[in-house]
Write an enzyme that holds these catalytic residues in place. Structure first.
Site, mmCIF file in Angstrom:
data_model
loop_
_atom_site.group_PDB
_atom_site.id
_atom_site.type_symbol
_atom_site.label_atom_id
_atom_site.label_comp_id
_atom_site.label_asym_id
_atom_site.label_seq_id
_atom_site.Cartn_x
_atom_site.Cartn_y
_atom_site.Cartn_z
ATOM 1 N N ASN A 1 -10.645 -2.382 -6.283
ATOM 2 C CA ASN A 1 -9.692 -1.425 -7.312
ATOM 3 C C ASN A 1 -10.382 -1.089 -8.586
ATOM 4 O O ASN A 1 -9.936 -0.265 -9.277
ATOM 5 C CB ASN A 1 -8.506 -2.009 -7.165
ATOM 6 C CG ASN A 1 -7.536 -2.006 -6.022
ATOM 7 O OD1 ASN A 1 -6.757 -2.903 -5.883
ATOM 8 N ND2 ASN A 1 -7.844 -1.039 -5.169
ATOM 9 N N ASP B 1 0.897 -1.143 0.018
ATOM 10 C CA ASP B 1 0.061 -0.121 -0.003
ATOM 11 C C ASP B 1 0.765 1.214 0.050
ATOM 12 O O ASP B 1 2.101 1.218 0.513
ATOM 13 C CB ASP B 1 -0.775 -0.129 1.311
ATOM 14 C CG ASP B 1 -2.024 0.835 1.288
ATOM 15 O OD1 ASP B 1 -2.276 1.562 0.112
ATOM 16 O OD2 ASP B 1 -2.953 1.229 2.251
HETATM 17 C C1 FPP Z 1 -1.750 0.230 -3.485
HETATM 18 O O1 FPP Z 1 -1.325 1.347 -3.552
HETATM 19 C C2 FPP Z 1 -1.177 -0.678 -4.335
HETATM 20 C C3 FPP Z 1 -2.060 -1.229 -5.577
HETATM 21 C C4 FPP Z 1 -3.598 -1.132 -5.644
HETATM 22 C C5 FPP Z 1 -1.358 -1.983 -6.521
HETATM 23 C C6 FPP Z 1 -0.047 -2.862 -6.314
HETATM 24 C C7 FPP Z 1 0.681 -2.872 -7.649
HETATM 25 C C8 FPP Z 1 1.826 -2.871 -7.830
HETATM 26 C C9 FPP Z 1 2.761 -2.876 -6.569
HETATM 27 C C10 FPP Z 1 2.678 -3.286 -9.344
HETATM 28 C C11 FPP Z 1 2.196 -4.373 -9.951
HETATM 29 C C12 FPP Z 1 2.415 -5.559 -9.209
HETATM 30 C C13 FPP Z 1 2.926 -6.661 -9.659
HETATM 31 C C14 FPP Z 1 2.557 -8.001 -8.758
HETATM 32 C C15 FPP Z 1 3.567 -6.927 -10.994
HETATM 33 P P1 FPP Z 1 -2.538 2.895 -3.532
HETATM 34 O O2 FPP Z 1 -2.436 2.892 -5.006
HETATM 35 O O3 FPP Z 1 -3.637 2.141 -2.640
HETATM 36 O O4 FPP Z 1 -1.644 3.705 -2.723
HETATM 37 P P2 FPP Z 1 -2.408 4.722 -1.938
HETATM 38 O O5 FPP Z 1 -3.195 4.377 -0.755
HETATM 39 O O6 FPP Z 1 -1.138 5.940 -1.513
HETATM 40 O O7 FPP Z 1 -3.170 5.685 -3.023
#
Ligand code: FPP
Length: 239
Positions: free
Chosen positions: A61, A13
């Protein structure tokens, strides 16, 4: 080394906030998050964690702006395709949990092909939670078990913890002993609700793109210094 968890689960996250802090687009944060995926997987492989589950995309998401969802799917396809050689070289087996049917065709195809190409690998199993919802997983298991009961295949007494586990996406995989969440949020967010019943929880304020191998080891080290009582008292464990 004699108390390494078999299974570590991670809620990655904070990519968005990390990017915002740097005046960048959210997708830049996700792209940089891929490097932390590599770090966590390398660390897990080095100390022989058998299963590493990463929460990459939840069913919730889909509600994000279309541009971000499309970008995340592209990143996933690209990353899997770029990493396949390295996964094989490092004996990593890829699996996924969640409803893969609802993923875009290109994503499903890439994932299926990588799972097939790595299925004989004997090192760490990397489990990507994609279009995953723990409540849906449990609901589906309840429906399947109810149907089996209705068909006279099982009795009420046969509905045990093990039977429920065997109807989840994670059937045959041990429950995580440790769950890590980055970014300072302290909640489970519909992730492995059944499987995390007795897991140790590790929360760090670092955003996911800043989470490196040392942070993974730090979480393991703290886990190793916790006393897991499973409902017993401390003295019972000492004896
Ligand atoms: C959460 O941060 C992250 C995600 C919803 C996506 C995670 C994806 C990756 C790390 C890249 C691709 C993964 C793989 C396995 C190839 P957020 O967007 O919720 O951050 P925020 O809470 O700060 O908005």
């Amino acid at each position: 080394m004699n108390r390494i968890p078999q299974h570590v689960a991670v809620i990655m996250d904070g990519n968005g906030r990390w990017a915002k802090e740097k005046g960048q687009e959210r997708l830049f944060g996700h792209a940089m998050g891929v490097e932390s995926v590599r770090e966590a997987l390398t660390a897990a492989s080095e100390i022989k964690v058998k299963y590493l589950t990463l929460y990459a995309f939840s069913t919730e998401n889909w509600n994000r702006p279309k541009e971000e969802v499309d970008g995340l799917m592209d990143l996933l396809v690209q990353t899997i395709s770029n990493e396949i050689e390295s996964l094989n070289k490092n004996e990593v087996r890829l699996m996924s949990i969640g409803d893969a049917n609802a993923l875009p065709d290109r994503c499903r195809a890439e994932l299926k092909s990588a799972i097939e190409k790595t299925k004989e690998n004997k090192g760490t199993t990397l489990i990507l939670a994609l279009n995953y919802s723990s409540k849906s997983e449990i609901k589906t298991a309840i429906k399947q078990i109810a149907q089996r009961y209705k068909d006279g295949e099982i009795s009420l007494d046969e509905i045990t913890d093990d039977l429920v586990s065997s109807h989840l996406y994670t059937a045959g995989i041990p429950d995580p002993e440790l769950m890590i969440r980055t970014s300072g949020e302290i909640r489970i967010s519909n992730f492995l609700l059944w499987q995390l019943a007795y897991s140790e929880l590790h929360f760090t304020t670092k955003f996911w793109p800043d989470f490196k191998k040392e942070d993974f080891y730090q979480a393991i080290y703290e886990y190793q210094h916790r006393e897991r009582r499973f409902g017993k008292v401390s003295e019972q464990l000492q004896s």
